[in-house]
Structure formats: C-alpha cells, structure tokens
Design an enzyme around this catalytic site. Sequence first.
Site, PDB file in Angstrom:
ATOM      1  CB  CYS A  36      -3.853   2.346   7.166  1.00 50.17           C
ATOM      2  SG  CYS A  36      -4.556   0.707   7.475  1.00 50.17           S
ATOM      3  CG  HIS A  95      -2.114   0.862   1.118  1.00 56.39           C
ATOM      4  ND1 HIS A  95      -2.342   1.709   0.036  1.00 56.39           N
ATOM      5  CD2 HIS A  95      -3.174   1.067   1.965  1.00 56.39           C
ATOM      6  CE1 HIS A  95      -3.452   2.382   0.238  1.00 56.39           C
ATOM      7  NE2 HIS A  95      -3.978   2.010   1.384  1.00 56.39           N
TER       8      HIS A  95
END
Length: 314
Positions: A273, A138
Amino acid sequence: MATAFSPAQIMKTNASDLLRDLDLTDDELLHLLDLAAEVKQSPRDYARALDGKSIALLFEKPSLRTRLTFELAIKQLGGDALFVDGPIGVREPLKDVARNLDRWVDGIVARVFQQATVEGLAEWSAVPVINALSDLYHPCQALGDAQTLREHFGDLKGRKVAFIGDGNNVAHSLMLTSLRLGADFAIGCPEGYTPDPDIVAQAEGLAAVSGASLLITHDTARALAGAHAVYTDVWTSMGQEQELVKRKKSFHEFQVDDELFAQARPDAIFMHCLPAKRGEEVTDSIMEHRRSAIFDQAENRLHAQKALLLMMLS
Ligand code: CP
Ligand code: NVA
C-alpha cells in the site's frame, strides 16, 4: 464522445457512508471497479460530475497518497476539497464537529486513529462519510488494490492473494475485498498478530458465499504457495510507534525478500500500500522488482476513489 457510464447509469450506493468495506454491496463493488476502469480511460468525461460540491478532508494522521488522490479526484471531478489536519473531537466534541460540517460541505473524508471516530462522524452528520484509514480498515486502499489485481489478472475467481505480515487495517480490507471478488486469501503472520477475530468471522462468511478459501497461518511457505499476488505492509502502523522494537523482533522472519517472493507463482506480482520501510517488511530488490505493482496501486487510488465519489456524491 459517448461515455460508457452516463450520469443516469452510475449506480448510487445504498449505504450513505463507506466506513467499512462491507458497506458496499457485492454489486456496488463490481460496478465501482468497472466505473473506475472507465474513469481511468476517459477522465475528462467526468470533469463536471461534482460541480458545486465541497468535500472536507479531516486527517488525524499523515498521508501522501490518500490526501493527494482525494484532493485530485475531487478537483478533477469539478468539486472543491478542504483539508484540515489534527485530532478530531478534542478541541470540541465530535458531534459538534460533525454538525458544523453538515452545514457547509457535501461529504467528509476522514483518516482517524479509532474506527469509532468515523462511525461518530457518520452518526452525527447527514452527508456521506468515507473512511480514509482507521485502526481497523482501509477500504479506499482495497478499492485501488482490487482495480490493480483486476488489471493484472482479470476475473479474480481462482486467483490467490497472499498477505505476509501484520493482520492490520490494510490486511483486513484486502482480505474482505479479495474474498468477495472470489480470490483465495492467505495471511502469513507471526503469533499474536493475526487479523481481528470479528473481521475474520466476516471473511469466513464471504468465503462461504464466494467459494474462495481463507487461510490464516504462521507458515509463510503455506501462505505463499500458488499465490498470484504477494502483498505486505509496514510492521508498525501509525499509532503503534511505542511497539516498534518488539514488532521488529516478532516480524523478523516475515520480510518479503527474493527467497520469500520466489515461493509464490513465477508470474506473481508484488503489492504494497506504501509507504514502505525498505529493509524491514520488504527488501529494496522486491520493491524495484519488474513484477512490483506498487505504483499501479498508488495510481489506481485516484481512479477508484473517483468512482466511489461518483457513486456516493454525484
Ligand atoms: N497507502 C496510503 O494510504 O498511503 P498514505 O498513508 O500516504 O495516504
Ligand atoms: N497499516 C498502515 C497503512 C498506511 C497506509 C498504517 O495504518 O499506518
């Protein structure tokens, strides 16, 4: 008003795509973080940078932050964002999708189940492809996270980032980016949930260059000792839903609660996140803690991705 970065001063990335964190060089990463800080301060100075450019957002999985921050970033830089959801390469082959897009748009941002899908899009299209989350990485999250860490701690050399939980996509990108920036990195995870061995090998190489240390342990106390930032993510990532029950059992001891958080430095920040499952990987009290930086991270996704788009597309 003069900007710190005129268009001529914005470093173009050497890599045509951002598929993995290490597609950016160390210099490019540092430049991106400086540019992201500048863009955050003076967003209007970059309002025309993507004039006339169109960027396709292809998402196989749900998203709040990544979709909205890319759409906003593209609009605020003067470009157009075109969103498509659903599986990529099922209705027609991936190589056909890529070559259609190639004729219409100036860039592709893709959130995918398999890393191979972003790799395939990049192979078959000439326009830049940005990985907006895959099973392995990511990278856009790590850019916003690095910006957040720098805002809190300045230079990351000598700082320590501790990740508690699954050795997943977010952990991989955070590990690579933290070590590259000189921060020590520790992951405390259950047996069977350590990070991918190939990515660990890359991380060990980075640690050897930057002088930072890497610790992979099943002992959360060791991971947390001396940590400036405590990071966690969901135990069951998108696409792993069939493992939910097994994972809840395996991760039981790895919840970031007041007791665990207190094992880091007294001034440590909490990071996630998002989206979070309160009561699983983290308690409500830690999410709402005065040292929780979760919404700074979410905000910085916007600025860091603007910097990335400027470096890849302007
Ligand atoms: N952190 C993150 O990528 O959030 P979304 O899944 O909402 O995009
Ligand atoms: N590891 C999570 C991150 C979501 C932003 C997932 O892949 O679902």
